[in-house]
Enzyme design. Structure first.
Site, short mmCIF file in Angstrom:
data_model
loop_
_atom_site.label_atom_id
_atom_site.label_comp_id
_atom_site.label_asym_id
_atom_site.label_seq_id
_atom_site.Cartn_x
_atom_site.Cartn_y
_atom_site.Cartn_z
N LYS A 1 0.94 -1.23 -0.11
CA LYS A 1 0.06 -0.04 -0.10
C LYS A 1 0.98 1.23 0.10
O LYS A 1 2.14 1.22 0.72
CB LYS A 1 -0.78 -0.09 1.28
CG LYS A 1 -1.94 1.04 1.15
CD LYS A 1 -2.85 0.88 2.60
CE LYS A 1 -3.94 2.06 2.65
NZ LYS A 1 -4.65 1.71 3.95
N SER B 1 -9.79 2.18 2.73
CA SER B 1 -8.89 2.93 2.05
C SER B 1 -7.87 2.08 1.37
O SER B 1 -7.33 2.39 0.37
CB SER B 1 -8.05 3.75 2.73
OG SER B 1 -7.28 3.28 3.74
N SER C 1 -10.23 -0.30 6.89
CA SER C 1 -9.44 -0.05 5.42
C SER C 1 -8.77 -1.40 5.05
O SER C 1 -8.42 -1.28 3.89
CB SER C 1 -8.41 1.21 5.65
OG SER C 1 -8.95 2.37 5.84
#
Lengths: 96, 479, 486
Positions: free
Chosen positions: C78, C153, C177
């Protein structure tokens, strides 16, 4: 709870955010609804409840040994800096 | 006598003498090239986290114990949020509601010798900020973050001081203390020891405090006194001319000798403190604190009491000699060499030596005149080899040449004459040379006694033992 | 069998059995990442050359019998995990050109275990979002239906694993997330106990809630990665000094007698009926495996979303103050003065949602509102944590839906922040209490995946992975792949 345009401007100033007039209106509306929403919290009876700053109970701060572990990397660290001169970070004049 | 009363509280910032920073492994040494000692944590880089330096905690506790304060078993770091170029993260890690050191007190001595106790509200740990440089940078400022993250203990006093002099006395006492404890080098030019002064005035007898102004970053005792006196006069002036003192941050300008408002700091003083989620509560147990207590040195007040009793010194002398650890150690080294003459040692250390050091701007531990060497001189005074008057002459020679007292006494032949016959011989000659004065004396002009003392001293180059000389003259002059 | 459909565990075996080289593997996944980038926009930066170079080294190590448990295996990070010498954007214009000078601890640990970083995954800006629509680099699309959001997210990580563009991805979870996008993309996601995985080098959103984890195609793969990335880090004061169990070894423990609590508050009116059916069906599988079901209630849980939307913004408003255009990040052109530099650099550098949260947080911490909002929320947080504690005195784990509904359309909820925030209604509680939680695929609703959420007491990751693995041995929901990606 409705926030005034002036309140939004004050918050934006405190947070150092420039907002366009259009944004101001949007945030005035959405922040107002957010504060209505979080107003729900008043329903909870929190008398004699300690605030919880950390999710893990019973943990305490570890103390580091006083040892110098770092060396000079200012050139590497300043590669990301927008404006540098003589190894100093430059900003518009600071008036005291 | 003014009808106004001054109220002063000080926030003293002492840089702790740790090797590394409070939350990172960067060095804290002064004077490194710009940003050479600012690592990713000090720069507030994305993703980095603080880890607390245990030595900083120990030093803060040490200070707390030295002022009889309660040490918090549970203290918390908080974020003080504001934007400033010398504050990389946009917040300063400090302590707010739960500082590591709670209430304590410090005793100061006023000019008239009276004592006064100043309350210490709290002392907390925090990180120092960086520096903004303006010289030679047209239109811009340059940011050096070497100082960012240097550990500070902020010592907050009660508004207990009533004059600039009291404020200075208190600040000096704290300065002495942190240097005794060896937790701060006390270097004020380099900013290792500085203070903010909260100053207000009120009508004598009034209960409420007046509105205060905070004078930032005072880094010399002289500035503290001048800035406060200026600010007090300014505030009284404002009020007496019908105005109101506004609560604000002010800056002292040493060149102009005045304080002025710091608008930049007036911006956004809503600091939005909250517990720093990146740091856990600091929990100290009794063993940790007891352990630090055992490392406390003899503190100035204790030392002064001991000096008076052990060396029979006046409270004043003991106070002067314990003002710094170095001076106290020097005095004791000298006193050890002349055990029977502690008072003599005190007089010389505080007198001739202090004056000489002062003249050359030297510290007592500069090595210019080692304690043993000064003691060598005092021994000769004690055993009457030289008189006090001659001793001053010898001292000057020692100071200039770095030679031992005995060498100078021998070389210059300054040894005192204690041989009765030698002194009598000198007296006889003087009497022979001055028949007129002798006649007058014998006719009752007693004050001529001094004349003969002077003449004999002159003849012996000041080396005749004064006591013996008096005795012999008393015998011989009357005839 | 196509390598891209294999699990990390299977790929590790294949590499050691020389069925394929790391270079072949890495090239294959790089090709998929690049090929589907225009459609899914799952990545911000693809690192072809460095990845291939690392793969060559890995092949040499494997040939020499060297290397760690992950040697030669491809993963993506990420884009809020700092990666040395590589652009790390956090999905923001603010860090558009930011090149990290250091590796996050998670990145360093996986690297030293031999994993190869193929790319940096797209995400909601500064991890603030539940749909991946707040990314400066454009929305990520859901591999099951590209008109829909992947969740957020960690949307890029979930979409990439869901489409099998990569076998595994790191992710972070502040309010759901990891779990929410995992559920919406039909993959397995785990958010460990707060303090289990180091936060050092994870660009902070809300420090007391953020926790790094992984998104994979199976619980077994999650266990494999968790074993390597967990553990104490002296650079993170909040990381816990406690041994890391061998999660892989614990995978096959029997479930008989496992006490499962059904969270009453999770099966509320907001829960889509079809979604609920799939979750109930999954619970039936656990009963078949010998687990006991018991309904438990956490009365304060409904307040978790309001509490979260005070605490998280408060911490974010402070954490993001360092982005001021001075030392790194976006700087406005020709600032008039210092104030102008700050306000325009931040005003231009941050997107709409980030600014909204910074302002929300600034307000709840400001003079006169601190007690009413921030302090109150931290007290409610205490109540919620106490609710969980009480529940775990009765049961071993809690189960329920991960999300109220399957994936929704791009743009559907962008106009009203509150409806967007409510996507995390089932996931936020675990963050407030610092508990480990997982989401695993448990069925399809209208061709879209939904997730079963499993929450356990502190440091019960082993138990969660064990329970998830048991379910995945009984079912194949976790190996379902959208047509066009299979």
């Amino acid at each position: 709870m409705a926030l005034t345009r002036e309140q939004i401007e004050n918050i934006a100033h405190l947070a150092r955010l420039e907002l366009q007039p259009a944004e101001l209106a949007v945030y005035q509306q959405s922040l107002s609804s957010i504060f209505d929403f979080v107003g729900e919290l008043d329903k909870a009876d929190t008398a004699n409840v300690a605030p919880m700053a950390h999710p893990l109970p019973g943990q305490s701060q570890r103390l580091r040994a006083d040892v110098v572990t770092e060396t000079d990397h200012h050139e590497r660290n300043q590669k990301n800096a927008p404006q540098v001169a003589a190894a100093l970070y430059l900003v518009p004049k600071v008036i005291e | 006598m003014s009808e106004w009363e001054t109220v002063i509280g000080l926030e003293i910032h002492a840089q702790l003498a740790t090797k590394s920073k409070i939350f990172s492994g960067s060095a804290t040494a002064y004077g490194a090239p710009p940003n050479a000692q600012a690592n990713l944590v000090d720069l507030g880089y994305p993703g980095v986290l603080p880890v607390l330096n245990g030595e900083a905690v120990r030093m803060a506790v040490k200070f707390g114990l030295s002022v009889g304060a309660q040490i918090s078993r549970h203290s918390v770091f908080a974020r003080k949020n504001y934007f400033y170029p010398d504050l990389p993260k946009g917040y300063q890690i400090s302590q707010y509601e739960l500082p590591i050191v709670a209430k304590g007190s410090i005793e100061i001595v006023l000019d008239d010798g009276a004592k006064k106790v100043i309350g210490v509200t709290r002392a907390h740990l925090e990180e120092d900020a960086g520096k903004s440089l303006h010289e030679g940078l047209p239109g811009v400022s340059g940011i050096d973050l070497n100082r960012a993250g240097t550990p500070l203990v902020e010592i907050v006093s009660e508004p207990d001081m009533r004059s600039a002099k009291e404020a200075v006395a208190y600040m000096k006492k704290v300065h002495t203390l942190v240097r005794y404890l060896e937790i701060c080098d006390g270097n004020m030019q380099e900013g290792s020891f500085r203070c903010d002064a909260n100053v207000s005035v009120r009508k004598k007898g009034a209960e409420k405090y007046g509105t205060r102004a905070e004078i930032k970053n005072l880094n010399s005792f002289r500035f503290v006194e001048k800035a406060i006196n200026y600010e007090v006069a300014r505030q009284i002036d404002v009020i007496e001319s019908g105005g109101k003192v506004v609560q604000e941050t002010r800056l002292y300008d040493p060149d102009k000798g005045e304080t002025r408002s710091m608008r930049s700091k007036e911006e956004a003083n809503d600091y939005r403190y909250f517990p720093d989620p990146d740091l856990l509560p600091v929990e100290l147990d009794d063993a940790f604190i007891a352990n630090i207590r055992t490392t406390l040195p003899e503190l100035p007040d204790q030392k002064a009491v001991r000096f008076s009793s052990q060396y029979g010194l006046s409270e004043y002398d003991a106070g002067v000699l314990t003002a710094s650890r170095e001076l106290a150690d020097y005095y004791e080294a000298v006193a050890r060499e002349v055990p029977k003459e502690p008072k003599l040692a005190a007089n010389w250390v505080m007198g001739e030596l202090a004056a000489a050091l002062n003249k050359e701007g030297l510290e007592v531990d500069s090595g210019k005149l080692p304690a043993a060497r000064l003691a060598g001189l005092l021994k000769r005074i004690a055993d009457q080899t030289i008189s006090g008057k001659i001793a001053k002459e010898v001292f000057e020679a020692m100071w200039a040449s770095g030679a031992e007292a005995d060498a100078i006494i021998a070389e210059k032949g300054l040894k005192q004459i204690t041989d009765t016959s030698a002194i009598e011989k000198a007296i006889d000659e003087v009497m022979a040379k001055n028949p007129g004065q002798l006649a007058d004396f014998r006719a009752g002009k007693d004050k001529l006694f001094g004349f003969f003392v002077g003449q004999v001293m002159k003849a012996t180059g000041g080396k005749a033992n004064p006591a013996q000389l008096n005795e012999l003259l008393k015998k011989k002059l009357p005839g | 069998m196509k390598p891209h459909l294999l699990s990390l565990t299977q790929l590790a075996k294949g590499l050691r059995a020389k069925e394929y080289s790391s270079v072949e593997l890495v090239r294959g996944f790089l090709d998929r990442l690049e090929a589907h980038q225009p459609m899914l926009n799952a990545m911000v930066t693809i690192l072809r050359e460095p990845a291939l170079a690392a793969a060559q080294t890995a092949d040499r190590d494997l040939a020499a019998g060297r290397g760690g448990p992950l040697t030669g295996l491809p993963i993506v990070h990420k884009d809020l995990f700092c990666t040395e010498g590589v652009r790390t954007t956090c999905g923001s214009h603010m860090l558009d050109n930011f090149v990290s000078p250091y590796d996050a601890t998670v990145v360093a640990k996986l690297k030293s275990a031999g994993a190869i970083t193929l790319a940096k995954a797209n995400m909601d800006e500064f991890a603030m979002g539940s749909s991946n629509e707040t990314s400066y680099f454009g929305p990520v699309r859901n591999p099951w239906n590209t008109d829909l959001v992947p969740g957020g997210s960690s949307g890029g990580s979930a979409a990439a694993v869901g489409a099998r563009l990569v076998p595994a991805a790191t992710a972070t979870d502040t309010g759901g997330s990891i779990r929410q996008p995992a559920a919406l993309c039909g993959v397995t996601g785990i958010k460990p106990t707060y303090g289990r995985v180091s936060r050092y080098g994870m660009i902070a959103f809300a420090s007391s809630l953020d926790q790094g984890g992984v998104i994979t195609t199976s619980a077994a793969d999650a266990a494999l990665l968790m074993r390597e990335m967990s553990g104490f880090d002296p650079n993170d004061s909040t990381s816990v000094d406690r041994p890391v169990p061998d999660y892989v070894a614990e995978l096959d423990a029997p479930l008989a007698g496992l006490k499962i609590g059904l969270l009453k508050e999770f099966f509320d009116k907001g829960l889509d009926a079809e979604n609920e059916k799939r979750v109930r069906a999954a619970l039936a599988v656990y009963e078949k495996l010998g687990a006991k079901l018991k309904e438990v209630s956490l009365p304060n849980l409904p307040l978790s979303v309001p509490a979260y939307y005070v605490v998280a913004p408060a911490e974010c408003s402070s954490n993001l103050a360092r982005f001021d255009g001075v030392r790194f990040g976006h700087r406005a052109k020709d600032p008039r003065d210092l104030m102008d530099l700050y306000k325009r650099s931040r005003g231009e550098g941050f997107g709409a949602e980030v600014k909204r949260r910074i302002m929300t947080g600034t307000y709840v911490l400001s003079a006169g509102y601190y007690d009413a909002y921030y302090l109150k929320a931290q007290k409610v947080r205490q109540l919620i944590a106490a609710d969980f504690k009480r529940a775990f005195a009765e049961v071993d784990v809690l189960m329920g839906p991960t999300t109220p509904t399957p994936a929704f359309s791009i743009g559907a909820k962008t106009s009203d922040p509150i409806t967007m925030y409510l996507n995390d209604i089932y996931t936020i509680g675990a963050n407030l209490a610092g508990l480990p939680a997982m989401s695993i695929p448990c069925g399809l609703v209208g061709g879209l995946p939904v997730g079963l959420q499993i929450v356990g007491p502190h440091f019960s990751e082993g138990k969660l992975l064990n329970a998830a693995h048991a379910f995945q041995k009984e079912t194949d929901w976790h190996s379902r792949v959208p047509e066009r990606f299979s």
